[in-house]
Motif scaffolding. Structure first.
Motif, PDB file in Angstrom:
ATOM      1  N   ARG A 140     -45.245 -12.155   9.521  1.00 27.67           N
ATOM      2  CA  ARG A 140     -44.204 -13.165   9.341  1.00 27.67           C
ATOM      3  C   ARG A 140     -43.713 -13.079   7.906  1.00 27.67           C
ATOM      4  NH1 ARG A 140     -42.328 -17.523  11.646  1.00 27.67           N
ATOM      5  NH2 ARG A 140     -43.897 -17.574  13.269  1.00 27.67           N
ATOM      6  N   LEU A 141     -42.468 -12.663   7.761  1.00 27.68           N
ATOM      7  CA  LEU A 141     -41.856 -12.514   6.442  1.00 27.68           C
ATOM      8  C   LEU A 141     -40.889 -13.657   6.191  1.00 27.68           C
ATOM      9  CD1 LEU A 141     -41.146 -10.904   3.852  1.00 27.68           C
ATOM     10  CD2 LEU A 141     -39.404  -9.715   5.220  1.00 27.68           C
ATOM     11  N   THR A 142     -41.096 -14.334   5.088  1.00 26.55           N
ATOM     12  CA  THR A 142     -40.180 -15.379   4.657  1.00 26.55           C
ATOM     13  C   THR A 142     -39.608 -14.980   3.305  1.00 26.55           C
ATOM     14  OG1 THR A 142     -41.500 -17.055   5.785  1.00 26.55           O
ATOM     15  CG2 THR A 142     -39.891 -17.828   4.161  1.00 26.55           C
ATOM     16  N   VAL A 143     -38.301 -14.872   3.247  1.00 27.64           N
ATOM     17  CA  VAL A 143     -37.631 -14.536   1.998  1.00 27.64           C
ATOM     18  C   VAL A 143     -37.057 -15.826   1.435  1.00 27.64           C
ATOM     19  CG1 VAL A 143     -35.882 -13.119   0.891  1.00 27.64           C
ATOM     20  CG2 VAL A 143     -37.083 -12.258   2.898  1.00 27.64           C
ATOM     21  N   ALA A 171     -50.368 -10.198   7.353  1.00 29.09           N
ATOM     22  CA  ALA A 171     -50.024 -11.084   8.457  1.00 29.09           C
ATOM     23  C   ALA A 171     -48.885 -12.025   8.081  1.00 29.09           C
ATOM     24  CB  ALA A 171     -51.253 -11.892   8.888  1.00 29.09           C
ATOM     25  N   THR A 172     -48.883 -12.472   6.870  1.00 31.01           N
ATOM     26  CA  THR A 172     -47.802 -13.320   6.374  1.00 31.01           C
ATOM     27  C   THR A 172     -47.418 -12.873   4.972  1.00 31.01           C
ATOM     28  OG1 THR A 172     -49.329 -14.950   5.480  1.00 31.01           O
ATOM     29  CG2 THR A 172     -48.532 -15.323   7.717  1.00 31.01           C
ATOM     30  N   LEU A 173     -46.162 -13.110   4.646  1.00 29.58           N
ATOM     31  CA  LEU A 173     -45.656 -12.674   3.346  1.00 29.58           C
ATOM     32  C   LEU A 173     -44.487 -13.556   2.960  1.00 29.58           C
ATOM     33  CD1 LEU A 173     -46.093 -10.419   1.234  1.00 29.58           C
ATOM     34  CD2 LEU A 173     -44.418  -9.042   2.494  1.00 29.58           C
ATOM     35  N   VAL A 174     -44.516 -14.056   1.751  1.00 29.43           N
ATOM     36  CA  VAL A 174     -43.405 -14.822   1.198  1.00 29.43           C
ATOM     37  C   VAL A 174     -42.914 -14.067  -0.029  1.00 29.43           C
ATOM     38  CG1 VAL A 174     -42.622 -17.005   0.244  1.00 29.43           C
ATOM     39  CG2 VAL A 174     -44.389 -16.985   2.028  1.00 29.43           C
ATOM     40  N   GLN A 175     -41.644 -13.678   0.001  1.00 32.31           N
ATOM     41  CA  GLN A 175     -41.089 -12.865  -1.073  1.00 32.31           C
ATOM     42  C   GLN A 175     -39.774 -13.463  -1.570  1.00 32.31           C
ATOM     43  OE1 GLN A 175     -43.707 -10.714  -1.937  1.00 32.31           O
ATOM     44  NE2 GLN A 175     -42.253  -8.996  -1.987  1.00 32.31           N
ATOM     45  N   PRO A 176     -39.513 -13.360  -2.856  1.00 29.32           N
ATOM     46  CA  PRO A 176     -38.218 -13.853  -3.360  1.00 29.32           C
ATOM     47  C   PRO A 176     -37.086 -12.889  -3.029  1.00 29.32           C
ATOM     48  CG  PRO A 176     -39.544 -12.960  -5.161  1.00 29.32           C
ATOM     49  CD  PRO A 176     -40.413 -12.935  -3.940  1.00 29.32           C
ATOM     50  N   VAL A 177     -35.905 -13.448  -2.941  1.00 30.27           N
ATOM     51  CA  VAL A 177     -34.714 -12.624  -2.757  1.00 30.27           C
ATOM     52  C   VAL A 177     -34.633 -11.577  -3.860  1.00 30.27           C
ATOM     53  CG1 VAL A 177     -32.200 -12.645  -2.813  1.00 30.27           C
ATOM     54  CG2 VAL A 177     -33.408 -14.386  -1.518  1.00 30.27           C
ATOM     55  N   GLY A 178     -34.304 -10.346  -3.476  1.00 31.44           N
ATOM     56  CA  GLY A 178     -34.151  -9.285  -4.457  1.00 31.44           C
ATOM     57  C   GLY A 178     -35.414  -8.503  -4.738  1.00 31.44           C
ATOM     58  N   SER A 179     -36.538  -8.956  -4.203  1.00 31.56           N
ATOM     59  CA  SER A 179     -37.794  -8.241  -4.435  1.00 31.56           C
ATOM     60  C   SER A 179     -37.951  -7.123  -3.412  1.00 31.56           C
ATOM     61  CB  SER A 179     -38.972  -9.205  -4.352  1.00 31.56           C
ATOM     62  OG  SER A 179     -39.085  -9.743  -3.055  1.00 31.56           O
ATOM     63  N   ASP A 202     -33.341 -11.176   5.881  1.00 31.43           N
ATOM     64  CA  ASP A 202     -34.448 -10.301   6.292  1.00 31.43           C
ATOM     65  C   ASP A 202     -35.658 -11.102   6.779  1.00 31.43           C
ATOM     66  OD1 ASP A 202     -33.659  -8.050   3.589  1.00 31.43           O
ATOM     67  OD2 ASP A 202     -33.151  -7.865   5.722  1.00 31.43           O
ATOM     68  N   SER A 203     -35.624 -12.393   6.626  1.00 31.40           N
ATOM     69  CA  SER A 203     -36.732 -13.218   7.116  1.00 31.40           C
ATOM     70  C   SER A 203     -36.880 -13.062   8.625  1.00 31.40           C
ATOM     71  CB  SER A 203     -36.474 -14.684   6.790  1.00 31.40           C
ATOM     72  OG  SER A 203     -36.516 -14.916   5.403  1.00 31.40           O
TER      73      SER A 203
END
Lengths: 114, 110
Positions: free
Chosen positions: B106-109, B9-17, B85-86
């Motif tokens: 909901r993706l937050t980069v 449902a939600t995801l927080v990922q670092p740039v480049g991952s 991509d967020s």
């Protein structure tokens, strides 16, 4: 390519009153479908009403009805007896009968005031 | 009855991952499947759609890819995420021109 235009970014209405949301589209297809989707704060997309282009009769679902003007490529949504729970983003959408690719307008944020 | 599941449902990922979002449909066979992105709470942009296993159409050039390894499974991927991509990603399936949507991711980069 098909386009869908919603010219009203935001609208407001008093509870129990009637409001109309506008939508126009452009297509060269002869067979297509039109939809209104509702997206409340939960962000779940909910189908409100659908209209087949070959049907001349305007679709109606309880308090929701459409005014489908095929020649003018217009597809407006009328909400009667507005309720607080109608507060949401409303999207007009189009799909050709050939591939069911949905093209959305940019949406209209409707606020129903008590 | 048909249901569509989308996770997470939600995801927080670092740039480049890398990224992998999964969507599955139950109760129907050979559905048309779609990935949409919604930026800034506004319109939905069609990213990919599929009419069958291994058949993917891309609507916009981007950093993302999609795959359909099974009839009712649709996966959105990226090898290296960008800040751009967020957004809010929605999976959908269609029957007789009517689309049914998942709950969204909901993706937050960062």
């Amino acid at each position: 390519a098909q386009t869908v235009t919603q010219s009203q970014p935001e609208m407001s209405v008093q509870e129990a009153e009637t409001v109309t949301l506008s939508c126009t589209y452009d297509t060269s297809e002869s067979n297509y479908y039109l939809f209104w989707y509702k997206q409340p704060p939960s962000r779940q997309m909910i189908l409100v009403i659908r209209q087949e282009a070959y049907k001349q009769q305007n679709a109606t679902e309880n308090r929701f009805s459409v005014n489908f003007q095929k020649a003018a490529k217009s597809f407006s949504l009328k909400i009667s007896d507005s309720q607080l729970g109608d507060t949401a983003m409303y999207f007009c959408a189009f799909t050709p009968g050939s591939n069911y690719k949905l093209t959305f307008g940019k949406g209209t944020l409707l606020t129903v005031n008590p | 009855s048909q249901t569509i599941h989308q996770w997470p449902a939600t995801l927080v990922q670092p740039v480049g991952s890398p990224l992998s979002l999964e969507c599955t449909v139950e109760g129907t066979s050979n559905p048309n499947l779609y990935w949409y992105r919604q930026a800034a709470g506004r319109g939905l942009q069609l990213l990919f759609y599929s009419i069958g296993i291994g058949q993917i159409s891309s609507e916009v050039p981007q950093n993302l890819s999609a795959s359909r390894p099974q009839d009712r499974q649709f996966i959105l991927s990226s090898k290296k995420l960008l800040l751009s991509d967020s957004g809010f990603y929605l999976c959908a399936w269609a029957r007789e021109a009517e689309a049914f949507f998942g709950q969204g991711t909901r993706l937050t980069v960062v």
